[in-house]
Write a protein that holds these residues in place. Structure first.
Motif, PDB file in Angstrom:
ATOM      1  N   ALA B   9     -57.340  45.193  46.410  1.00 49.02           N
ATOM      2  CA  ALA B   9     -58.408  45.621  45.497  1.00 49.02           C
ATOM      3  C   ALA B   9     -59.187  46.783  46.097  1.00 49.02           C
ATOM      4  O   ALA B   9     -59.518  47.748  45.397  1.00 49.02           O
ATOM      5  N   ILE B  10     -59.473  46.685  47.381  1.00 46.14           N
ATOM      6  CA  ILE B  10     -60.191  47.773  48.049  1.00 46.14           C
ATOM      7  C   ILE B  10     -59.370  49.057  47.989  1.00 46.14           C
ATOM      8  O   ILE B  10     -59.890  50.149  47.725  1.00 46.14           O
ATOM      9  N   ALA B  11     -58.071  48.920  48.217  1.00 47.89           N
ATOM     10  CA  ALA B  11     -57.201  50.102  48.186  1.00 47.89           C
ATOM     11  C   ALA B  11     -57.209  50.741  46.801  1.00 47.89           C
ATOM     12  O   ALA B  11     -57.236  51.973  46.673  1.00 47.89           O
ATOM     13  N   GLU B  12     -57.179  49.891  45.777  1.00 45.92           N
ATOM     14  CA  GLU B  12     -57.206  50.424  44.400  1.00 45.92           C
ATOM     15  C   GLU B  12     -58.529  51.126  44.112  1.00 45.92           C
ATOM     16  O   GLU B  12     -58.554  52.188  43.484  1.00 45.92           O
ATOM     17  N   LEU B  13     -59.609  50.513  44.557  1.00 46.34           N
ATOM     18  CA  LEU B  13     -60.925  51.125  44.342  1.00 46.34           C
ATOM     19  C   LEU B  13     -61.039  52.453  45.081  1.00 46.34           C
ATOM     20  O   LEU B  13     -61.583  53.427  44.560  1.00 46.34           O
ATOM     21  N   ARG B  14     -60.501  52.482  46.307  1.00 45.32           N
ATOM     22  CA  ARG B  14     -60.565  53.714  47.087  1.00 45.32           C
ATOM     23  C   ARG B  14     -59.773  54.821  46.389  1.00 45.32           C
ATOM     24  O   ARG B  14     -60.220  55.968  46.306  1.00 45.32           O
ATOM     25  N   GLU B  15     -58.608  54.433  45.850  1.00 45.03           N
ATOM     26  CA  GLU B  15     -57.778  55.417  45.151  1.00 45.03           C
ATOM     27  C   GLU B  15     -58.514  55.955  43.921  1.00 45.03           C
ATOM     28  O   GLU B  15     -58.534  57.168  43.677  1.00 45.03           O
ATOM     29  N   ALA B  16     -59.117  55.028  43.161  1.00 42.54           N
ATOM     30  CA  ALA B  16     -59.853  55.455  41.961  1.00 42.54           C
ATOM     31  C   ALA B  16     -61.049  56.324  42.340  1.00 42.54           C
ATOM     32  O   ALA B  16     -61.344  57.326  41.673  1.00 42.54           O
ATOM     33  N   SER B  82     -65.060  54.072  50.535  1.00 41.17           N
ATOM     34  CA  SER B  82     -65.155  55.523  50.748  1.00 41.17           C
ATOM     35  C   SER B  82     -64.472  55.980  52.033  1.00 41.17           C
ATOM     36  O   SER B  82     -64.143  57.160  52.181  1.00 41.17           O
ATOM     37  N   GLY B  83     -64.287  55.053  52.949  1.00 39.09           N
ATOM     38  CA  GLY B  83     -63.712  55.427  54.242  1.00 39.09           C
ATOM     39  C   GLY B  83     -64.732  56.050  55.177  1.00 39.09           C
ATOM     40  O   GLY B  83     -64.373  56.574  56.236  1.00 39.09           O
ATOM     41  N   ALA B  84     -65.999  56.011  54.799  1.00 41.27           N
ATOM     42  CA  ALA B  84     -67.054  56.619  55.622  1.00 41.27           C
ATOM     43  C   ALA B  84     -67.870  55.540  56.322  1.00 41.27           C
ATOM     44  O   ALA B  84     -67.976  54.418  55.821  1.00 41.27           O
ATOM     45  N   LYS B  85     -68.403  55.887  57.458  1.00 41.62           N
ATOM     46  CA  LYS B  85     -69.319  54.968  58.127  1.00 41.62           C
ATOM     47  C   LYS B  85     -70.715  55.267  57.595  1.00 41.62           C
ATOM     48  O   LYS B  85     -71.175  56.414  57.636  1.00 41.62           O
ATOM     49  N   LEU B  86     -71.380  54.238  57.066  1.00 40.95           N
ATOM     50  CA  LEU B  86     -72.607  54.470  56.304  1.00 40.95           C
ATOM     51  C   LEU B  86     -73.777  53.650  56.829  1.00 40.95           C
ATOM     52  O   LEU B  86     -73.588  52.533  57.334  1.00 40.95           O
TER      53      LEU B  86
END
Lengths: 206, 193
Positions: B9-16, B82-86
């Motif tokens: 699910a995370i991968a799909e959200l990241r792609e979207a 997002s792949g970012a450290k926040l």
């Protein structure tokens, strides 16, 4: 030549200039019976034959005609509104030399609104705004023109820090509202909750 | 919350999210109804102040309640997508009802979002809004590029920058005067660590 639509005697009342100058929160005037008897209905009927498009953006949701009116009756009204005779009276009333005007039809149905804004755009040069309300088959609830008084903070880059309702104007048929456009001519059209609000509106330019 | 999202699910959200010209995504089922109800109760107990400046907006806001665990969980989820450290910046709980709105000028006048920051919105309303309006519309250079619809228990993540602005569409009178006509949102500013 006798104007077909506009009651020039009414518009030429010299006391209006004082009303304009002394009105708050910014110069404006509310003039009833702006149109000759029966002409509000004539203009409404013409507007019914004009194409309308849905308008929806950050501050508004309504229906409007194109910027250039096409119906001969509406074009004739626009011509009369910008005639020498009308502009001469507006010069006395507002103290401004006005040369031309935009005029567009607007229809507000239940749920439609125009949120607070000033109309002011330095590069566009709008000087005086107007809204002429027309007869409609259904009486409107809501749709009042609301003028706001603004308090600015000189220590904060003149930012507006308070806004209060200063005037609430019903959209009565054949009534015209004119107001000076400036940085703080903050106004809105309250949401229509029943009926239909129809107007011809626009701006005069120097 | 994050635990409820599988890796797929995370991968799909990241792609979207990354598929948008300006990264943005909205997805549902982030929290359960009971969590939302608990959050509404806690914010209500903390209180709201009314914001009413005609040229900017009209809504109720609480920007003093610090729910560090919730904020941290949401920031971690946003980081996974997002792949970012926040890190968490400003947090505002906003309650909107019939007649509420917020213009881009309100967003502009608030402290601007720095480049590389994100805005997370958590909708913790009790029920779908019974009216038209309430959407959060994100604009870049005058063009709307993403609309976050009112959706209870859903979350949205939008990349912000000094040239991205948001406005909340006016909520019309069609909203019924009941608790279900209230729109409750948490808005979290997330900054690059």
């Amino acid at each position: 030549m006798t104007p077909r639509f506009i009651d020039l005697d009414h518009l030429g009342d010299p006391s209006l200039a004082l009303d304009w100058a002394e009105s708050a929160p910014f110069p404006h005037i509310i003039l009833d019976d702006f149109l000759r008897a029966g002409q509000s209905k004539v203009l409404f009927d013409a507007l019914c034959e004009e194409a309308l498009v849905d308008m929806r953006d950050e501050i508004y949701e309504c229906e409007a005609t194109a910027v250039a009116l096409t119906h001969p009756t509406l074009r004739a009204f626009h011509d009369e509104l910008t005639s020498d005779a009308v502009r001469a009276r507006l010069r006395v009333l507002t103290g401004k030399e006005l040369t031309r005007a935009d005029c567009r039809g607007f229809v507000y149905r239940p749920g439609h609104y125009l949120l607070p804004h000033s109309d002011h755009q330095e590069a566009v040069g709008r000087a005086v705004a107007f809204a002429l309300y027309l007869d409609t088959p259904e009486a409107v609830t809501g749709g009042e023109l609301e003028l706001f008084a603004c308090t600015r903070d000189v220590d904060a880059n003149d930012e507006i820090v308070a806004t209060i309702t200063a005037s609430l104007i019903e959209p009565a048929p054949s009534r015209i509202v004119l107001f000076e456009v400036g940085e703080i001519s903050l106004h809105q059209i309250r949401e229509v909750t029943a009926g239909v609000r129809v107007s011809l509106s626009g701006w005069f330019y120097p | 919350m994050s635990a409820g999202q599988t890796n797929d699910a995370i991968a799909e959200l990241r792609e979207a999210y990354l598929d948008m010209p300006i990264p943005a995504v909205q997805w549902g089922g982030v929290i359960g109804p009971s969590t939302a109800a608990d959050l509404r109760a806690r914010v209500a107990a903390s209180g709201y102040r009314s914001f009413d400046l005609a040229h900017r907006g009209r809504y109720d806001v609480n920007d003093w309640l610090l729910d560090r665990d919730l904020f941290a969980t949401l920031a971690a989820l946003a980081g996974e997508i997002s792949g970012a450290k926040l890190t968490v910046g400003r947090a505002r709980f906003v309650r909107s009802v019939r007649g509420s709105y917020a213009l881009t000028r309100d967003d502009q006048t608030s402290a601007p979002f720095p480049a590389g920051s994100l805005e997370l919105t958590l909708d913790f309303s009790a029920a779908p809004l019974e009216s038209t309006g309430g959407e959060a519309c994100y604009r870049h250079r005058g063009q709307t590029f993403f609309i976050v619809k009112p959706a209870p228990l859903a979350c949205a993540l939008v990349a912000r920058s000094p040239t991205v602005f948001r406005y909340d569409r006016y909520i019309s009178h069609h909203a019924h005067p009941s608790p279900t006509s209230e729109l409750h949102r948490l808005r979290l500013e997330l900054l690059s660590a």
